[in-house]
Scaffold this motif. Sequence first.
Motif, mmCIF file in Angstrom:
data_model
loop_
_atom_site.group_PDB
_atom_site.id
_atom_site.type_symbol
_atom_site.label_atom_id
_atom_site.label_comp_id
_atom_site.label_asym_id
_atom_site.label_seq_id
_atom_site.Cartn_x
_atom_site.Cartn_y
_atom_site.Cartn_z
ATOM 1 N N LEU A 1 0.633 -1.103 -0.502
ATOM 2 C CA LEU A 1 0.058 -0.303 0.235
ATOM 3 C C LEU A 1 0.686 1.569 -0.532
ATOM 4 C CD1 LEU A 1 -2.665 1.155 0.466
ATOM 5 C CD2 LEU A 1 -3.251 0.977 2.612
ATOM 6 N N PHE A 2 2.080 1.383 0.466
ATOM 7 C CA PHE A 2 3.357 2.377 0.932
ATOM 8 C C PHE A 2 4.290 1.931 -0.251
ATOM 9 C CE2 PHE A 2 1.565 0.950 4.851
ATOM 10 C CZ PHE A 2 1.034 1.790 5.214
ATOM 11 N N PRO A 3 4.333 3.279 -1.060
ATOM 12 C CA PRO A 3 5.265 3.440 -1.783
ATOM 13 C C PRO A 3 6.514 3.352 -1.409
ATOM 14 C CG PRO A 3 4.095 5.592 -1.706
ATOM 15 C CD PRO A 3 4.066 4.682 -1.216
ATOM 16 N N GLU A 4 6.943 2.826 -2.813
ATOM 17 C CA GLU A 4 8.477 1.617 -2.174
ATOM 18 C C GLU A 4 9.164 3.131 -1.770
ATOM 19 O OE1 GLU A 4 9.055 -0.880 -5.738
ATOM 20 O OE2 GLU A 4 11.435 0.063 -5.355
ATOM 21 N N ALA A 5 9.052 4.281 -1.770
ATOM 22 C CA ALA A 5 10.571 5.502 -1.430
ATOM 23 C C ALA A 5 10.066 6.068 -0.539
ATOM 24 C CB ALA A 5 10.043 7.274 -2.610
#
Lengths: 502, 460
Positions: free
Chosen positions: A461-465
Amino acid sequence: MIEKIRKIIVLGGGSAGWMTAAALGKVLKNQYCQIQVIESEQIGTVGVGEATIPQIMLYNELIGLDENDFMRRTQATFKLGIQFVDWQKQGSSYFHAFGDVGKNMEGLQFYHYWLKMRALGKAAPLDEYTLSSLACLEQRFMRSMDAGNSPLSNIAYAFHFDAGLFAKYLRELAEQWGVQRTEGEVVEVRQLDNGFIRSLRLADGTEHEADFFIDCSGFRGLLIEQTLKTGYEDWSHWLPCDRAIAVPSATTSEPWPFTRATAQRAGWQWRIPLQHRVGNGHVYCSRFMSEDEATAILLKNLDGEALAEPRPIRFVTGKRKQFWNKNCLAVGLAGGFMEPLESTSLHLVQATISKLFSFFPDRNFAQSDIDEFNRQMHFDYDKIRDFLILHYHATERNDSEFWNYCRTMAVPEELTQKIQQFKANGRIFRFNNEMFSDLSWFEVMLGQGITPQGYHPMADLFPEAELAKRLEGIRSVIRKSVDHMPSHQSFIDLNCKAGKVY
Amino acid sequence: MQQPLVLIGHGLWLQMATAIVAKHLQPFGYPCIALELPARVKEPAAVACGPELATLCQMLGLPLQLVLAKAQATFSLGSQYQSGANRWFVPFGHYGLNGSAVEFEQAILQLLQQEPDSKAELFSIAAQAAHQGKFALAPANRPDLAEALSYGMHLQTAEFAACLKHYNQQLGVTFLSSQIVEINYSVQGQISSLQLDNGAAIAVGYCLDCRAEPTADEASRTVQLFSAQDTTVLLQQPYSSVIQTSWGWLVRLPLQQGSHWFSQCTDPAVDLPQIRHELQQLTGQTDWQSYTKQQPTGSQPWQHNHLRFGQAAAALDCPLYNGLTALQYLVIRWLDLLPNQSSCPATALMYNQHWQQYQSEVQDFLHLHQQPLATKTGQAFARLGRVLTTETDAIKAGQWFGLMQGLGLTPELRSMLLANRTETEIQQGLRQIQQQIARLVAAMPSQIDTLNRCLQQLSH
């Protein structure tokens, strides 16, 4: 109608005996009933349990222990975890550290997003996100301080101490609280018609009656087994080590704030740093190694000069079929033994004492209370057993018959399920009252080389960055926090340095 | 693109499960389909939810004010029990002001033995607030009070279901309806597709089955249910009422406009006219609805990709324990274990084992209501005054303690950990807590004020 317990006899004066007696003495203050410890200086104590886990704090709190005084009197050092060397394969090493690992985010455990980022090659080793591991590696220690959200606010720790000195220290406290000590060897146990224990006759001819007997006589279980024939559940097919050789050695460096457990060809070797010496031992399986060979390995791998003759210890891993039988409660080694790999021996003593207070009997000894007590104790032992088996079973080692046996042995069904589940999805399933947390299971499973194929889908759900930024933030906070910690030695010197032992 | 998650069932249970699942999984590319089937048994008009509902609303991003407004909801701090002349309160929250205070309940029991006229609820902030018709959400800087004031809600079932359906539609859930559904299995035993009455087939990744009715091949028992609507408005009662009857228990759930009575009987030889007569006498209500339903008696909810959550929850559903709570637990626990790459039989096995534990703890709680001393939990309490350790959070510690002491179970043995405290010390300590509780409750607003404020916030 309540028939109050009038007298309790604790048989045996090792760590278990004096821990029990001190707790009873402190809580009951000798006003509720008489408490007597019968011990013989002729019978040595095993002295296992020099290393503890953070749950020991509950016991210390119960008896109102002054921690610095206790540290000085028992030559203790602090412990932030256990380092496992060569367990997954030769040359491998990992920490089972106390306390937090990383930081959870919005309902997602740290290890799931760490697993994701590790798979992408974008995460540092787990130790760099774990305050205790990093502090172990750098030999640092401090107690928690009031520092808001900082990891320094929540430092979980335990102790390494000299079990003999610990028992002596507790004996002094217990005697101050009214516990009566009797020196003597039991030569006869007298029972009532219903099988309950009535009295103990000592070698000097004196007879000591009580309503309730606490058997802390060690492996032999003089009351629970030799008298009451309670039975023993043998776990040596799962935990095959059955011997240990113990030897103290000279200190050669500042004390490490962790226990080191190094896997050997047919077992493993412990190193427990104390203030005045280092405790060492080699736990091994006699089916795969002789005593001479085990002793040679132990002596070869000491950090410093041996300070005494190596002392052999024999045991059979397992537990009593009942911890509490009639008017006898087995505490410590009399109740069972699962080897010291995760320093759970004294924890189990303390868990038994704590449950004893919850289920404190009267002279009617209600069987339903005893049954529930035993059910809870079996739960504790079984869950810890599975955690210990994991260390032996989940290994890639194939360099000896011992490791081939452990790697391929059938393990309890529940453990098999746990391992499969972790392998498939990186999940850890546990019940409320299991002693080891999901983090402990995670650290050991991962350290033993079980690599999960997946992680919780929520991590996507959370962007890699964002995850990368988060990981870096945690790593930086841990780094700064560890930098703030003094060395283990200087913390001891400042707060609880023990006197020299000559 | 993942295989769709298909939720089947009807009413509130379907909507609640859909909301939880869709909120969590749609962002990962799991399409959610809710297949609405006709209800074989009418849902009760009102439900009582425990403290997990507030957490759930927060998780879903569903404003509490909206739920209060749409579902005509009221707050609940626990249940007021009545058995003959005996009355006592069973709170959701813990007793005292510090949940981890060692032996606090033991001290209360000791006091009750010395002063039989005293009551345990004097040391429960929830009970004191409930009795005075007060209710407040604990301030953010008092997490200790948040636990002691744990609250649930009473809601209108159909209206709450409609509110959740709207929420689900906004989330993008696809709604389908069918009179019947046929399940097609693969050779491995997995559900491959669902066939609707119009001949359409839906491919299935996981099927979350929220139907409460047992299938013909599953064990069940016949249950007689009774319900009545009461127009009396009870906004001064932020709690459920639970009254003992000759066949079991009668529960009253107050809503913003009126209240609802429910009872259930499992005795097949029940004398229906006699029950109706007693119900009328106890409640003054004459218009009692009664119907029978088949209640499943247990299940292994996770089987391959078929998750029979409805049946598992229905096995526990009764006026004293709402099956919706169990359903929520089943869904959330499943989400926590949801595999992302491969199906893992060990996970399903452990999930089912854990569910057996949950079920057994709820059943133990329910059995306590009938024959307290026939349960191990009741026996241990009657001997030692202690609540046995539980492996799940199905029932809160305050509920176990509140129920058992209220049922009159008095421990034979005293706490040894309090043995070194004098009676005076214990009494003084308890009185201090009592005074603190009284001060806190005095400063709390009434439930009516809190409700009004919440509803005004929504209109602004």
